[in-house]
Design a protein around this motif. Sequence first.
Motif, PDB file in Angstrom:
ATOM      1  N   GLY A   1     -27.861 -52.988  -7.134  1.00  0.00           N
ATOM      2  CA  GLY A   1     -27.621 -51.645  -7.680  1.00  0.00           C
ATOM      3  C   GLY A   1     -28.587 -50.634  -7.081  1.00  0.00           C
ATOM      4  O   GLY A   1     -28.199 -49.521  -6.712  1.00  0.00           O
ATOM      5  N   SER A   2     -29.872 -51.034  -6.941  1.00  0.00           N
ATOM      6  CA  SER A   2     -30.871 -50.115  -6.356  1.00  0.00           C
ATOM      7  C   SER A   2     -30.560 -49.859  -4.891  1.00  0.00           C
ATOM      8  O   SER A   2     -30.603 -48.726  -4.415  1.00  0.00           O
ATOM      9  CB  SER A   2     -32.279 -50.700  -6.417  1.00  0.00           C
TER      10      SER A   2
ATOM     11  N   ARG B   1     -27.684 -47.402  -4.421  1.00  0.00           N
ATOM     12  CA  ARG B   1     -27.757 -46.053  -4.999  1.00  0.00           C
ATOM     13  C   ARG B   1     -27.582 -44.984  -3.938  1.00  0.00           C
ATOM     14  O   ARG B   1     -27.968 -45.175  -2.781  1.00  0.00           O
ATOM     15  CB  ARG B   1     -29.111 -45.839  -5.701  1.00  0.00           C
ATOM     16  N   HIS B   2     -27.048 -43.849  -4.320  1.00  0.00           N
ATOM     17  CA  HIS B   2     -26.922 -42.722  -3.392  1.00  0.00           C
ATOM     18  C   HIS B   2     -28.303 -42.121  -3.166  1.00  0.00           C
ATOM     19  O   HIS B   2     -29.226 -42.345  -3.947  1.00  0.00           O
ATOM     20  CB  HIS B   2     -25.989 -41.662  -3.988  1.00  0.00           C
TER      21      HIS B   2
ATOM     22  N   GLY C   1     -30.107 -40.629  -5.920  1.00  0.00           N
ATOM     23  CA  GLY C   1     -30.517 -41.510  -7.023  1.00  0.00           C
ATOM     24  C   GLY C   1     -29.384 -41.907  -7.946  1.00  0.00           C
ATOM     25  O   GLY C   1     -29.569 -42.740  -8.835  1.00  0.00           O
ATOM     26  N   HIS C   2     -28.192 -41.321  -7.726  1.00  0.00           N
ATOM     27  CA  HIS C   2     -27.074 -41.678  -8.609  1.00  0.00           C
ATOM     28  C   HIS C   2     -26.589 -43.093  -8.321  1.00  0.00           C
ATOM     29  O   HIS C   2     -26.617 -43.542  -7.172  1.00  0.00           O
ATOM     30  CB  HIS C   2     -25.900 -40.698  -8.408  1.00  0.00           C
ATOM     31  N   ARG C   3     -26.128 -43.742  -9.362  1.00  0.00           N
ATOM     32  CA  ARG C   3     -25.636 -45.106  -9.192  1.00  0.00           C
ATOM     33  C   ARG C   3     -24.308 -45.111  -8.425  1.00  0.00           C
ATOM     34  O   ARG C   3     -23.532 -44.171  -8.506  1.00  0.00           O
ATOM     35  CB  ARG C   3     -25.403 -45.760 -10.559  1.00  0.00           C
ATOM     36  N   ARG C   4     -24.084 -46.188  -7.684  1.00  0.00           N
ATOM     37  CA  ARG C   4     -22.845 -46.350  -6.905  1.00  0.00           C
ATOM     38  C   ARG C   4     -21.670 -46.605  -7.847  1.00  0.00           C
ATOM     39  O   ARG C   4     -21.807 -47.390  -8.789  1.00  0.00           O
ATOM     40  CB  ARG C   4     -23.030 -47.534  -5.941  1.00  0.00           C
ATOM     41  N   ARG C   5     -20.574 -45.933  -7.583  1.00  0.00           N
ATOM     42  CA  ARG C   5     -19.393 -46.117  -8.440  1.00  0.00           C
ATOM     43  C   ARG C   5     -18.659 -47.425  -8.095  1.00  0.00           C
ATOM     44  O   ARG C   5     -18.530 -47.776  -6.922  1.00  0.00           O
ATOM     45  CB  ARG C   5     -18.458 -44.923  -8.223  1.00  0.00           C
TER      46      ARG C   5
ATOM     47  N   SER D   1     -26.410 -51.168 -13.635  1.00  0.00           N
ATOM     48  CA  SER D   1     -26.857 -50.907 -12.262  1.00  0.00           C
ATOM     49  C   SER D   1     -25.833 -50.159 -11.423  1.00  0.00           C
ATOM     50  O   SER D   1     -26.162 -49.648 -10.356  1.00  0.00           O
ATOM     51  CB  SER D   1     -27.205 -52.228 -11.571  1.00  0.00           C
ATOM     52  N   PHE D   2     -24.582 -50.141 -11.864  1.00  0.00           N
ATOM     53  CA  PHE D   2     -23.523 -49.441 -11.133  1.00  0.00           C
ATOM     54  C   PHE D   2     -22.796 -48.517 -12.109  1.00  0.00           C
ATOM     55  O   PHE D   2     -22.788 -48.770 -13.314  1.00  0.00           O
ATOM     56  CB  PHE D   2     -22.523 -50.436 -10.524  1.00  0.00           C
TER      57      PHE D   2
END
Length: 412
Positions: free
Chosen positions: A75-76, A79-80, A83-87, A116-117
Motif C-alpha cells: 500500500g505504501s 501510494r500516489h 500521499g493518496h492511497r491507490r484505488r 492500505s488501498f
Amino acid sequence: MTLMETDTRSKIQLPSSLLQATEPIQALLETASLYLHIPFCHTRCHYCDFNTFAGRLPLREPYVRALLQEIEMAGSMARHENGHRRRSRTIFLGGGTPSLLTVDQITRLLQACFQSFAVDDNAEITMEANPGTLNQEQLIGIRKAGINRLSMGAQSFDAQLLKTLGRIHTPEEIVQAVQHARTAGFTSINIDFMFGLPDQTMQHWQETLKRALELRPEHLSLYSLIVEEGTPFHDWVNEGSIIPGDEDLCADMYEYADELLRQAGYVNYEISNWSLPGYHSRHNLTYWQNLPYIGMGTGAASSFAGRRFSNEREPTEYIKMIKAHRLPTVESEKVGPEQAMSETAFLGLRTAMGLHLPTFEERFGIPFSRFVGDRLQPVEEAGLLEHEDGWLRLSARGRLLGNEVFVRLLPD
Ligand code: SF4
C-alpha cells in the motif's frame, strides 16, 4: 481438431457492459487490482502444479501475519506522490485453498486491504473456495467480512472422476456448498469444471453440465485438462496408466458446453469463461486488458508502474523475508512501451470482444496501425481478423489459427 477450431461463430454476441469501457483508460491505469495468494491445501490434487503446499496448515497464522505486513508495504509503495492511497476496483483471494483460513483471518486480510488501498465501495471481492472446506457459519462470516463473489473449484459431478483427480470432496458437497453460499447471501458464484479427463466420456460431461446448470451459478469456468510436468498425472500418463481425453473429444465437449450454456443465457466472454449478463469477472478482465495489478503472498505476480515482478514461492522463506522487513520480490523486469503494446494487443485479441483500437491509441499515444505497421497484413489478407466499430478481433477462421496472429505481435 483443437479447441480453437470448434469456435466457428462469425459474430460474437456480447453484453454492451463488456463492449463499452466503463471508465476512461487513463483512470483505469491509475488503479491496481489486488491478488492475495493463500498457498495451503489439505492434499495436492493429482493434476495440480500451482504454488501450493499440503501438510503446512500450522503455518497459516504466521503466514497471515506476514501477508498483513506485505499488504501494508505494498500500500505504501503504491501510494500516489501526493500521499493518496491507490484505488482498487477488485480484490481476489486465490490459492491454494483460501477457504482453509478462518473467518477472523480473512476479515483481517480484507481490513488491511481497505486500510492500505482506497478500495471502491462496489469493488468485486472474490474468494476461491473448495467444496468440503466450507460450512454455513464460515460463509456467513466471510460474506459479512466483505467477500461478495465466490469461486468454487468443483471440477466434476462424477464421484469416480473426482477420485481420479485427487479431489477431497464429493458431488453432494458441491451442491451443499452452493446452497450454503446462497443462504449466506452470495449472489455471484463461479464454479470451475474440467473436461478432457482420463476416462471421462461425453455422457459424464453432459451430466456434469446438467447438474451445474441446475445450480444456476452466475459464472462458469470450463478448462480442459493440461498435464503439467512434475505432477502425478504427468508420471501416470508417461507410464500409460491414465489416458487423457484426445483433442477431438475435448473439442466436442467444448462445443457441446458452449451451445448448452448459450441456450441457458450465458455469454462466452473469454475462451474458458461464461457468465450471465453483467456477471463477468472484473478481476480477470484486469489481466486480459493488461491493467495494473499487485499480487501479494507466496509466488504472487504483479504488473505495476512499468514493472513486472513476483514473490518468493516458499512460505517459510517468504515469512522470513517479511519478518526481516524485506520486500519478498525475487524476480523483477522492466516492461518497456513496445512490450506493453504487444502484450495489450495479444491479450485483447485472446478475448471474445477483441482489442478496442481507440482505447489502445489513447493509452499509448500512437495508433495501433502505426505500432503494428504491416506485420498483420498477411493475416488480414488471409481473413484471420475482422474489424467492427473500432474493435479488432479474430475472425472465425482466425480463432482456428490464433497463433499465426499472435506471433506477429511479439516485439522484434
Ligand atoms: S485444491 Fe486447487 S490449489 Fe489445491 S491442490 Fe487441488 S487444484 Fe491445487
